[in-house]
Write a protein that holds these residues in place. Structure first.
Motif, PDB file in Angstrom:
ATOM      1  N   ALA A  81      36.942  32.016 -33.426  1.00 30.31           N
ATOM      2  CA  ALA A  81      37.355  33.346 -33.881  1.00 30.31           C
ATOM      3  C   ALA A  81      36.220  34.059 -34.608  1.00 30.31           C
ATOM      4  O   ALA A  81      35.953  35.250 -34.359  1.00 30.31           O
ATOM      5  CB  ALA A  81      38.576  33.228 -34.790  1.00 30.31           C
ATOM      6  N   ARG A  82      35.521  33.358 -35.492  1.00 29.48           N
ATOM      7  CA  ARG A  82      34.414  33.980 -36.229  1.00 29.48           C
ATOM      8  C   ARG A  82      33.259  34.330 -35.300  1.00 29.48           C
ATOM      9  O   ARG A  82      32.650  35.397 -35.415  1.00 29.48           O
ATOM     10  CB  ARG A  82      33.936  33.042 -37.340  1.00 29.48           C
ATOM     11  N   TRP A  83      32.949  33.426 -34.390  1.00 28.97           N
ATOM     12  CA  TRP A  83      31.838  33.678 -33.463  1.00 28.97           C
ATOM     13  C   TRP A  83      32.125  34.882 -32.576  1.00 28.97           C
ATOM     14  O   TRP A  83      31.253  35.720 -32.345  1.00 28.97           O
ATOM     15  CB  TRP A  83      31.596  32.442 -32.598  1.00 28.97           C
ATOM     16  N   ILE A  84      33.349  34.974 -32.066  1.00 26.98           N
ATOM     17  CA  ILE A  84      33.709  36.068 -31.163  1.00 26.98           C
ATOM     18  C   ILE A  84      33.584  37.416 -31.866  1.00 26.98           C
ATOM     19  O   ILE A  84      33.009  38.364 -31.320  1.00 26.98           O
ATOM     20  CB  ILE A  84      35.140  35.862 -30.614  1.00 26.98           C
ATOM     21  N   ILE A  85      34.105  37.512 -33.092  1.00 28.27           N
ATOM     22  CA  ILE A  85      34.000  38.769 -33.841  1.00 28.27           C
ATOM     23  C   ILE A  85      32.538  39.113 -34.103  1.00 28.27           C
ATOM     24  O   ILE A  85      32.102  40.259 -33.917  1.00 28.27           O
ATOM     25  CB  ILE A  85      34.772  38.676 -35.171  1.00 28.27           C
ATOM     26  N   ARG A  86      31.769  38.126 -34.536  1.00 23.94           N
ATOM     27  CA  ARG A  86      30.353  38.373 -34.828  1.00 23.94           C
ATOM     28  C   ARG A  86      29.604  38.815 -33.576  1.00 23.94           C
ATOM     29  O   ARG A  86      28.795  39.757 -33.614  1.00 23.94           O
ATOM     30  CB  ARG A  86      29.714  37.110 -35.412  1.00 23.94           C
TER      31      ARG A  86
ATOM     32  N   SER B 171      40.613  51.547 -35.276  1.00 25.21           N
ATOM     33  CA  SER B 171      40.637  51.239 -36.707  1.00 25.21           C
ATOM     34  C   SER B 171      40.238  49.784 -36.961  1.00 25.21           C
ATOM     35  O   SER B 171      39.539  49.480 -37.936  1.00 25.21           O
ATOM     36  CB  SER B 171      42.024  51.529 -37.289  1.00 25.21           C
ATOM     37  N   HIS B 172      40.668  48.885 -36.090  1.00 30.48           N
ATOM     38  CA  HIS B 172      40.283  47.475 -36.209  1.00 30.48           C
ATOM     39  C   HIS B 172      38.770  47.323 -36.063  1.00 30.48           C
ATOM     40  O   HIS B 172      38.117  46.608 -36.838  1.00 30.48           O
ATOM     41  CB  HIS B 172      41.011  46.654 -35.142  1.00 30.48           C
TER      42      HIS B 172
ATOM     43  N   LYS C 109      32.239  47.947 -40.498  1.00 30.46           N
ATOM     44  CA  LYS C 109      31.785  48.288 -41.852  1.00 30.46           C
ATOM     45  C   LYS C 109      31.716  47.055 -42.737  1.00 30.46           C
ATOM     46  O   LYS C 109      30.817  46.930 -43.588  1.00 30.46           O
ATOM     47  CB  LYS C 109      32.709  49.338 -42.468  1.00 30.46           C
ATOM     48  N   LYS C 110      32.637  46.131 -42.552  1.00 32.79           N
ATOM     49  CA  LYS C 110      32.615  44.895 -43.324  1.00 32.79           C
ATOM     50  C   LYS C 110      31.364  44.085 -43.009  1.00 32.79           C
ATOM     51  O   LYS C 110      30.773  43.451 -43.892  1.00 32.79           O
ATOM     52  CB  LYS C 110      33.869  44.075 -43.018  1.00 32.79           C
ATOM     53  N   GLN C 111      30.936  44.114 -41.750  1.00 34.16           N
ATOM     54  CA  GLN C 111      29.766  43.344 -41.319  1.00 34.16           C
ATOM     55  C   GLN C 111      28.459  43.997 -41.753  1.00 34.16           C
ATOM     56  O   GLN C 111      27.537  43.318 -42.210  1.00 34.16           O
ATOM     57  CB  GLN C 111      29.787  43.204 -39.791  1.00 34.16           C
ATOM     58  N   TYR C 112      28.360  45.331 -41.620  1.00 36.08           N
ATOM     59  CA  TYR C 112      27.080  46.008 -41.810  1.00 36.08           C
ATOM     60  C   TYR C 112      27.027  46.925 -43.034  1.00 36.08           C
ATOM     61  O   TYR C 112      25.967  47.471 -43.344  1.00 36.08           O
ATOM     62  CB  TYR C 112      26.726  46.813 -40.555  1.00 36.08           C
TER      63      TYR C 112
END
Length: 269
Positions: A213-218, A248-249, A255-258
């Protein structure tokens, strides 16, 4: 748009459906005749543009992204037959089948056969009687007729239709690098790589050192950043193609990432 349940064996889709694009897990083999309109299918490797009058076959257990040109949305209709494994098994017990050697067939294969095209086109006349689930004896008869025509005129499809084995175990990293943008549950990724969900998570962690899950989002966000900064894309243009369920997702995750929203990153590049 995703499908997780087996569909009704015979489907008539038309302009009333209203969708322009989306993605789908194809759980069953299906044969589709494009009565009118255009349809672009992308399996993550190859894009296939289908036009009015085209007949095509889709293999089961795959991911597909579909898109209709904006101007064609209100002028679109297909007739599709879905072949469930139980039905195919019953058919194999009822009819003698001579299977040819396994042949490599793409995820989406255009078929040039006027006899089968005419058969699929003729199903439109039955639409008022066949379009809804019911105790309709004609539906299995039409499915059998389609299979008999395919085995007679396209015998190479027999080894595909009547292969009841589970998906073979695939190289996980190669598969995920090509398909991370599909918005499907981890269970689907596990199935398509020939693993149980537990084995999938274990193998994934061993390769990437983090959860799927984390890898896919990243991975999706990194692709988004590159598309925004290098290709001058906007968030609206890319969020669906990268597997985010809504804008929105995507905006929240980006924004949370960058630390900046997509428009700010584009402006500051």
């Amino acid at each position: 748009m995703q499908s997780t349940l087996d569909p009704y064996p015979l489907s008539f889709s038309c302009e009333a459906a209203g969708w322009r694009d989306g993605e789908q897990f194809v759980s069953l083999h299906c044969l589709t005749y494009l009565v009118k309109g255009e349809l672009l299918l992308d399996d993550g490797h190859t894009c296939t543009l289908l036009k009015e009058g085209d007949l095509f076959f889709c293999r089961k257990n795959q991911l597909l992204r579909f898109r209709k040109p904006q101007e064609k949305v209100k002028d679109f209709k297909t007739v599709t037959l879905f072949f469930a494994e139980r039905f195919l098994g019953d058919f194999a017990n009822e009819y003698p089948i001579r299977l040819s050697e396994n042949v490599a067939v793409p995820s989406v294969q255009r078929i040039e056969n006027n006899i089968i095209k005419s058969f699929m086109d003729s199903l439109q006349a039955y639409e008022p009687f066949l379009a809804t689930p019911s105790e309709n004896a004609l539906v299995p008869l039409k499915l059998r007729e389609a299979l008999l025509l395919m085995l007679q005129h396209l015998p190479q499809y027999g080894s595909i239709l009547f292969d009841f084995s589970n998906p073979v175990k695939k190289d996980l990293s190669t598969f995920m690098e090509k398909n991370f943008h599909f918005n499907v549950p981890l269970e689907r990724f596990a199935l398509l790589t020939g693993r149980s969900l537990t084995s999938f998570k274990r193998d994934f962690k061993a390769i990437y050192g983090e959860s799927p899950a984390r890898w896919i989002i990243r991975k999706r966000l990194e692709s988004a950043y590159e598309m925004i900064t290098q290709q001058e894309k906007t968030a609206v243009e890319i969020y669906q193609d990268l597997g985010f369920r809504d804008l929105s997702h995507f905006s929240y995750a980006f924004k949370k990432q960058y630390g900046l929203n997509a428009s700010q990153v584009k402006k500051n590049r």
